[in-house]
Design an enzyme around this catalytic site. Structure first.
Site, PDB file in Angstrom:
ATOM      1  N   GLU A 169       5.507   6.792   1.836  1.00 16.73           N
ATOM      2  CA  GLU A 169       4.138   7.331   1.724  1.00 16.73           C
ATOM      3  C   GLU A 169       4.259   9.010   1.977  1.00 16.73           C
ATOM      4  O   GLU A 169       5.317   8.846   2.799  1.00 16.73           O
ATOM      5  CB  GLU A 169       3.624   6.762   2.580  1.00 16.73           C
ATOM      6  CG  GLU A 169       3.405   5.548   2.952  1.00 16.73           C
ATOM      7  CD  GLU A 169       1.744   4.255   3.780  1.00 16.73           C
ATOM      8  OE1 GLU A 169       1.262   5.883   3.859  1.00 16.73           O
ATOM      9  OE2 GLU A 169       2.306   3.435   3.505  1.00 16.73           O
ATOM     10  N   HIS A 202      14.997  -6.008   1.618  1.00 16.25           N
ATOM     11  CA  HIS A 202      13.435  -5.137   2.064  1.00 16.25           C
ATOM     12  C   HIS A 202      12.441  -5.558   1.471  1.00 16.25           C
ATOM     13  O   HIS A 202      12.326  -6.310   0.691  1.00 16.25           O
ATOM     14  CB  HIS A 202      13.596  -4.299   1.728  1.00 16.25           C
ATOM     15  CG  HIS A 202      12.366  -2.987   2.801  1.00 16.25           C
ATOM     16  ND1 HIS A 202      12.271  -2.108   3.424  1.00 16.25           N
ATOM     17  CD2 HIS A 202      10.959  -3.481   2.417  1.00 16.25           C
ATOM     18  CE1 HIS A 202      11.141  -1.681   3.473  1.00 16.25           C
ATOM     19  NE2 HIS A 202      10.265  -2.948   3.102  1.00 16.25           N
ATOM     20  N   GLY A 244       4.062  -0.785   8.530  1.00 14.42           N
ATOM     21  CA  GLY A 244       2.982   0.135   8.731  1.00 14.42           C
ATOM     22  C   GLY A 244       2.380   1.391   8.327  1.00 14.42           C
ATOM     23  O   GLY A 244       3.071   2.095   7.703  1.00 14.42           O
TER      24      GLY A 244
END
Length: 343
Positions: free
Chosen positions: A203, A10, A173
């Protein structure tokens, strides 16, 4: 530190530029940077990431993306990524980018991807000529706040036939308020076409985003640090798990952890509070990643060294983290087995 090579699953191409490259290209295209003093610019990028303010963090990418809008510049950045990662000891890497963000000057999606993979190949060739080795492949991201996810999934499907560097599809995003379910059609297409899928889930709303990613076919979870909300850790040991954490452990779902980034985005207060040490020892399939090398001022080796000192990792545990990354990779199994055999 063990002398074992490193793996990386990543890492964002537009978050890992050399400061000197940003300065050089910006000057050539007359792009205004916050400062042209190298150390000050590096500090500006890092301050944006460490601010805890998402808008300040995102503002840093305005400048890296600005210098990645021509085939020449994109190829250069990709080439330098391969060379820099190899120099840091990485033997297996997957680097991701969103082709749609590189079209400000009219490049086609195909041209953007071709420039990236050409850069990767040039970097690999130079590394091998120098007596070392690295495998580096590409993950194509669709921006979840936009409406082009089907287009990007179809791009992955089309290009993988001609370019063996194109490995997988990702949703990236802003995540809060933009769950994978909003891109169900593209993800259904990806599953039907047997594309490799990794989906960002770092998140709030924490477990809901991770669960939604898995429900829509993610083979790996980008970050997954907020799985912490479904477990109890006492004295560095996981003492209880909820159903989602248990599922991820039992099914060995790979988690692409990037600890320094997780501190920067507020998922954990500090590295010592990160669950990667306890999760590794409990048998979770976790790997060590950088996310954005420029913004977080990290490299795979520094991130691994930080985790080793923080959690007292043994050589065998470091090796397991590296092997986890290679084994969970999206490159052909034959190539990954070759690399695993060398570790």
């Amino acid at each position: 530190m063990s002398d074992v090579g490193l793996s990386l699953l990543h890492d964002h191409l537009d978050g890992g530029l050399r400061v000197a490259t940003v300065l050089d290209i910006a000057d050539s295209i007359d792009w205004q940077l916050p400062t042209t003093e190298p150390s000050a610019l590096a500090a500006w990028f890092t301050a944006g990431a460490a601010s805890g303010d998402l808008l300040q963090y995102l503002a840093t990418f305005e400048h890296t993306l600005a210098v990645m809008q021509t085939e020449e510049h994109i190829e250069r950045v990709a080439y330098e990524a391969a060379v820099d990662l190899a120099a840091d000891g990485v033997v297996y890497a997957e680097v991701r980018f969103a082709p749609e963000l590189h079209q400000q000057q009219g490049l086609s999606l195909d041209a953007v991807v071709a420039a990236v993979t050409a850069g990767f190949r040039r970097g690999e060739a130079e590394v091998r000529a120098g007596g070392a080795d690295i495998y580096i492949g590409a993950i194509l991201c669709a921006m979840r706040t936009e409406q082009r996810s089907m287009e990007i999934a179809q791009l992955v499907d089309r290009l993988r036939e001609d370019d063996d560097k194109v490995l997988a599809f990702d949703l990236a995003g802003a995540e809060t308020g933009w769950p994978p379910s909003l891109h169900a059609e593209a993800l259904e297409f990806a599953r039907e076409r047997h594309l490799n899928i990794t989906i960002h889930a770092s998140e709030p709303p924490d477990l809901e985003l991770i669960s939604d990613a898995l429900a829509h076919g993610a083979h790996r979870i980008g970050h997954g640090v907020r799985l912490l909300a479904d477990m109890t850790i006492d004295d560095g040991e996981i003492t209880s798990m909820g159903p989602l954490a248990r599922f991820v452990l039992d099914r060995q779902i790979p988690l692409e952890m990037a600890p320094t980034c997780h501190v920067h985005v507020g998922a954990v207060p500090d590295i010592a509070s990160h669950p990667i040490g306890p999760m590794l020892r409990a048998g979770f399939d976790v790997s060590v990643n950088t996310d954005n090398r420029l913004m977080s001022a990290v490299m795979p080796s520094t991130e691994m060294a930080l985790l080793r000192s923080t959690f007292g990792l043994t050589d065998d545990e470091v090796r397991q983290l590296v092997r986890n990354g290679v084994a969970a990779g999206f490159a052909p199994i034959e190539r990954r087995r070759e690399i695993l055999a060398s570790l």
